[in-house]
Scaffold this motif. Sequence first.
Motif, PDB file in Angstrom:
ATOM      1  N   VAL A 166       0.858  -1.198   0.000  1.00  0.00           N
ATOM      2  CA  VAL A 166       0.000   0.000   0.000  1.00  0.00           C
ATOM      3  C   VAL A 166       0.891   1.245   0.000  1.00  0.00           C
ATOM      4  CG1 VAL A 166      -1.677   1.318   1.360  1.00  0.00           C
ATOM      5  CG2 VAL A 166      -1.956  -1.154   1.103  1.00  0.00           C
ATOM      6  N   ASP A 170       0.818   3.784  -3.151  1.00  0.00           N
ATOM      7  CA  ASP A 170       0.228   5.106  -2.872  1.00  0.00           C
ATOM      8  C   ASP A 170       1.285   6.208  -2.747  1.00  0.00           C
ATOM      9  OD1 ASP A 170      -2.184   3.847  -2.803  1.00  0.00           O
ATOM     10  OD2 ASP A 170      -2.534   4.087  -0.645  1.00  0.00           O
ATOM     11  N   ASP A 192      -1.271   4.616   4.982  1.00  0.00           N
ATOM     12  CA  ASP A 192      -2.632   4.724   5.524  1.00  0.00           C
ATOM     13  C   ASP A 192      -2.978   3.391   6.208  1.00  0.00           C
ATOM     14  OD1 ASP A 192      -5.325   4.845   5.985  1.00  0.00           O
ATOM     15  OD2 ASP A 192      -5.870   5.503   3.945  1.00  0.00           O
ATOM     16  N   LYS A 225      -5.355   2.509   8.105  1.00  0.00           N
ATOM     17  CA  LYS A 225      -6.772   2.080   8.030  1.00  0.00           C
ATOM     18  C   LYS A 225      -7.003   1.299   6.729  1.00  0.00           C
ATOM     19  CE  LYS A 225      -8.882   4.608  11.515  1.00  0.00           C
ATOM     20  NZ  LYS A 225      -7.764   4.261  12.370  1.00  0.00           N
ATOM     21  N   LYS A 226      -6.363   1.764   5.664  1.00  0.00           N
ATOM     22  CA  LYS A 226      -6.484   1.060   4.375  1.00  0.00           C
ATOM     23  C   LYS A 226      -5.836  -0.329   4.471  1.00  0.00           C
ATOM     24  CE  LYS A 226      -5.512   1.908  -0.510  1.00  0.00           C
ATOM     25  NZ  LYS A 226      -4.954   2.874  -1.477  1.00  0.00           N
ATOM     26  N   LYS A 255      -8.157  -2.573   6.358  1.00  0.00           N
ATOM     27  CA  LYS A 255      -9.331  -2.934   5.546  1.00  0.00           C
ATOM     28  C   LYS A 255      -8.964  -4.040   4.536  1.00  0.00           C
ATOM     29  CE  LYS A 255     -12.626  -0.289   2.713  1.00  0.00           C
ATOM     30  NZ  LYS A 255     -13.832  -1.014   2.823  1.00  0.00           N
ATOM     31  N   ILE A 256      -7.797  -3.895   3.913  1.00  0.00           N
ATOM     32  CA  ILE A 256      -7.377  -4.928   2.941  1.00  0.00           C
ATOM     33  C   ILE A 256      -7.148  -6.258   3.666  1.00  0.00           C
ATOM     34  CG2 ILE A 256      -5.520  -5.638   1.371  1.00  0.00           C
ATOM     35  CD1 ILE A 256      -5.226  -2.673   0.602  1.00  0.00           C
ATOM     36  N   GLN A 296     -13.394  -3.571  13.098  1.00  0.00           N
ATOM     37  CA  GLN A 296     -13.533  -3.416  11.648  1.00  0.00           C
ATOM     38  C   GLN A 296     -14.985  -3.690  11.280  1.00  0.00           C
ATOM     39  OE1 GLN A 296     -10.779  -2.469   9.776  1.00  0.00           O
ATOM     40  NE2 GLN A 296      -9.869  -2.330  11.816  1.00  0.00           N
TER      41      GLN A 296
END
Length: 486
Positions: A421, A425, A433, A435-436, A439-440, A452
């Motif tokens: 990531v 990015d 990030d 949080k990203k 989530k992944i 989550q």
Amino acid sequence: MSKTYIEAANTLPVYDECDVLVVGGGAAGHSAAVAAARVGAKVIVMERYGYFGGDVTGGYVLLIPTLNWRTHSMNRGLLEEWFTRLDKNAPGSYIGPDLKYVGRDVPYVCDKYEYYEGCVNNREEPHTPLRSMYIEPTQLKLEMDAMVQEQPNIKALLHSWGTKPIVEDGVVKGVIFESKEGRKAIYAKVVIDATGDGDLFSQAGVNSLDSKISDFDHRDDQTALVWRAGGVNYKALALMRMKNFKTFMSFLQELWKVAGYKTVPFSTGRDGVVWFNNWLLGYNCIDLDDIRKSEFLVRNSIRPILDFCKKALPEVFENAYLYDVAPQLGVRCSRKLDGEKVMTSLDFAVNAQFDDVIAWSQTGGNTAPIEIPYSCILPKKIDNLIAPGRHLSADAGAIGALQLIPQCAATGQAAGVAAAVAALDNKTAKTVDIKKVQKILCEEQDVPLPRQANTDKALVEELESINYGRDTDRAKKIRAAAGLDW
Ligand SMILES: Cc1cc2nc3c(=O)[nH]c(=O)nc-3n(C[C@H](O)[C@H](O)[C@H](O)COP(=O)(O)OP(=O)(O)OC[C@H]3O[C@@H](n4cnc5c(N)ncnc54)[C@H](O)[C@@H]3O)c2cc1C
């Protein structure tokens, strides 16, 4: 020797460039590489030997313990995938209770696995099955190969030894490595040090915790060379351990005198074969003299051990023979990362909740799972370097639980996602990030995390009902030892 040699400055060929370079292909590094590739990064994974798995497949650490807490599957992701893939591609290559039985009152399943240490939680009533598996290491090697080869965006560099990080202004830019092709460099947007011994972070200017390597109170500061014996009546040995523990212990005491160190024959999941796990005290796995001594000490003792076992327990070992010796030294712990967050024993007693949680750590029995944060695999000073696996940042009291295979695979998988990531990015390992990343991990890579969108509500309720584990005997004991009166 204090003599020195000044190496002349040298121009190195650049072998390749990539988004994520993973150095070390053990449980942590292999998981990191596969996870990063599945996010879409261009990945290179570099391994000094010819196969993946490190301690697990090459060191013959055949028990992968406790992926569950009560009925909940806590370490899923790539680690559970090892088993679903083995089920399909190599049935019979591991043994351990099915996920659907864990934490449940199913006496017939407990009976089936009672011979295998660690497969049944017998510290609480009723006894319940644990998601703990004994694996055939060569089959897992083949499966780990397949997981890498299936990803067209992973390039595997085998027999290649990462020797020096390339660091500019506090940021890691790549790694110099040695191979049969000579010395070359690789540039990468993010580097993952998964060598287990901090080979890279130690040279990038990051401190190692604990200069004291051999601490006899902690099992992690001990080397091993595991070997297997065939022709063994394992069930007879297991029955003796279960029904006549005193006799079993006297056998072990005599065995240790013959060996010259502590060693125990464990199940391999096959009736006829045992693995001799061992604990060599006072040997440092990053010291060449100690490495040689560990190898010779164990190999020199194998024949006397077999002779002794045949005489002492003919009903178990009469037909025993040397099956094989692990291809690599079993290394438990050496350098530990001085990370942004250093995990300590107290983290097991207060069950802290971390915003940057990336995995659960669960070690079974009368405990509750604890959260592992991203910050304990991030070095303090340097950016674009992530260090998951057995050298993550933890003090001597915490590392024992955190360097088990499930925790290494889980922190490796999270490191891979974070690195991918960050690279894709245009962020860094420290500014990614998170949080990203979470989530992944949760939504695309089957990693269960707290807080989550898809967190298992039943798990949360159960954790709340026991105050997130703060009331367990273990937590109380740790707090008492730390002088905390609550
Ligand atoms: C004898 C023994 C018994 C154990 N018992 C258990 C148990 O029962 N259950 C359990 O869960 N855990 C157990 N552990 C701990 C567990 O096996 C390890 O902590 C875990 O497997 C480590 O995974 P890792 O990927 O972090 O490191 P490793 O498995 O050490 O992987 C590091 C990888 O990096 C490679 N490498 C190293 N340096 C370089 C370099 N400079 N360049 C390129 N490649 C490099 C190595 O070859 C290796 O493949 C045991 C460990 C030992 C040794």
